[in-house]
Design an enzyme around this catalytic site. Structure first.
Site, PDB file in Angstrom:
ATOM      1  N   HIS A 245       6.296  -2.071  -3.683  1.00 43.47           N
ATOM      2  CA  HIS A 245       5.012  -2.276  -4.354  1.00 43.47           C
ATOM      3  C   HIS A 245       5.145  -3.177  -5.599  1.00 43.47           C
ATOM      4  CE1 HIS A 245       3.288   0.968  -1.909  1.00 43.47           C
ATOM      5  NE2 HIS A 245       4.259   1.763  -2.286  1.00 43.47           N
TER       6      HIS A 245
HETATM    7  O1  RIB Z   1       1.347   3.256  -5.675  1.00 43.45           O
HETATM    8  C1  RIB Z   1       2.552   2.595  -5.987  1.00 43.45           C
HETATM    9  C2  RIB Z   1       2.772   2.556  -7.458  1.00 43.45           C
HETATM   10  O2  RIB Z   1       2.914   3.883  -7.943  1.00 43.45           O
HETATM   11  C3  RIB Z   1       4.070   1.836  -7.847  1.00 43.45           C
HETATM   12  O3  RIB Z   1       3.894   1.232  -9.101  1.00 43.45           O
HETATM   13  C4  RIB Z   1       5.073   2.958  -7.954  1.00 43.45           C
HETATM   14  O4  RIB Z   1       6.115   2.671  -8.899  1.00 43.45           O
HETATM   15  C5  RIB Z   1       4.217   4.052  -8.487  1.00 43.45           C
HETATM   16  O5  RIB Z   1       4.123   3.885  -9.892  1.00 43.45           O
END
Ligand code: RIB
Ligand code: CA
Length: 319
Positions: A245
């Site tokens: 992500h």
């Molecule tokens: O949904 C994904 C996000 O949530 C990413 O930033 C992961 O590190 C968590 O913080």
């Protein structure tokens, strides 16, 4: 090559760690500061994790400052089930060799922007609390922000609720302040980040690079692969990789051509109902409102993976 100055606001966090390591390794980025948010873990743990990652990479010269202790209005929700009790479970990280900075995130961002002769990019990979506080505290420095590139939200779907992604769900009010700020904003939501996958063979390739940073990252990815949710599309014959992500928000600054982004109107649901914390993306422009956010939908996955491997290989210079 000129380097883009970047401040990373993060909640390490396994994928935050990859985003940080990519920034340090990139030859067109000058990571001038790190601020930490409360999100994946409690603020003291994400702060400690950022400091440990800088010790691991021998880059404790980069200033790191702790940010807000909780979201603007809501109680803090952490993701211990995904990132573990430390926030970076799965690998051993060295302790910092220098004392923590007493400076808080808001002041570090302000100091960096005030002293910089060029605009600075803010990459946000956790809840947007620190970014919102800064925008409210220092409107006079808003023009020194080149762009805010954030991981969060989704045009379609969610991972905390059917409609909301974790970073936005934790602090919707902060996200609304950011998307309404008038600053150039790029959004890397689940639409694109669920496509940014690393598979077992990729993790093995990282591990075989063999330097201490790649070894730690490979171990972090193995842990993260076990704990990240696999969306409904994972059918018995479909192998879902580990979702990178946060690195998407950083990879965009390193090489924007790797993504397809679309300027759209984005608003945030700051209510407390079934869609609380959702990013309301006007995909078909039915409202005809200002296109305040560049929303990412596609990624060139082979090039993304190449960037990951290049970033990990960079650390061969650390014996
Ligand atoms: O949904 C994904 C996000 O949530 C990413 O930033 C992961 O590190 C968590 O913080
Ligand atoms: Ca994060």
């Amino acid at each position: 090559m000129s380097k883009q100055k970047v401040i990373l606001d993060c909640d390490p966090g396994h994928d935050d760690a990859m985003a940080m390591l990519m920034a340090i390794a990139a030859d067109n980025i000058d990571l001038v500061g790190i601020t930490t948010s409360a999100g994946n873990q409690k603020p003291e743990k994400t702060f400690a994790n950022a400091r440990k990652l800088l010790a691991l990479t021998h880059r404790e010269d980069i200033p790191v400052a702790m940010g807000a202790q909780k979201p603007l209005l809501r109680d803090l929700i952490i993701a211990e089930n995904v990132h573990g009790k430390t926030g970076l479970d799965g690998a051993d990280l060295p302790d910092p060799t220098i004392p923590p900075l007493p400076t808080r995130a808001n002041d570090l961002i302000a100091d960096i922007l005030r002293e910089s002769t060029e605009k600075v990019t803010l990459v946000v990979t956790g809840p947007m609390t620190n970014a919102a506080i800064f925008l409210l505290s220092h409107p006079e420095l808003k023009d020194k922000i080149a762009q805010i590139s954030y991981m969060g939200g989704a045009c379609f779907g969610g991972n905390m609720t059917p409609q909301a992604e974790f970073n936005i769900y934790v602090d919707p009010e902060a996200a609304k302040i950011v998307v309404d700020s008038g600053v150039s904003v790029a959004m890397f939501g689940l639409d694109v980040t669920l496509k940014a996958q690393l598979f077992d063979e990729d993790i093995q390739q990282i591990e075989e690079i063999g330097n201490p940073v790649a070894e730690v990252m490979a171990n972090l990815l193995k842990f993260f692969n076990l704990t990240t949710t696999k969306p409904f599309l994972a059918t018995p014959d479909h192998v879902e990789g580990v979702h990178m992500h946060d690195p998407c928000a950083m990879a965009y600054i390193i090489d924007p051509s790797m993504f397809r982004v679309v300027p759209l109107h984005v608003d945030i649901d700051t209510d407390h109902g079934i869609s609380a914390g959702s990013t309301v993306v006007d995909y078909d422009d039915v409202l005809g409102k200002d296109k305040n956010v560049d929303v990412a939908f596609e990624i060139d996955l082979p090039r993304f993976r190449d960037l990951v491997f290049k970033s990990m290989t960079y650390y061969n210079r650390i014996a």
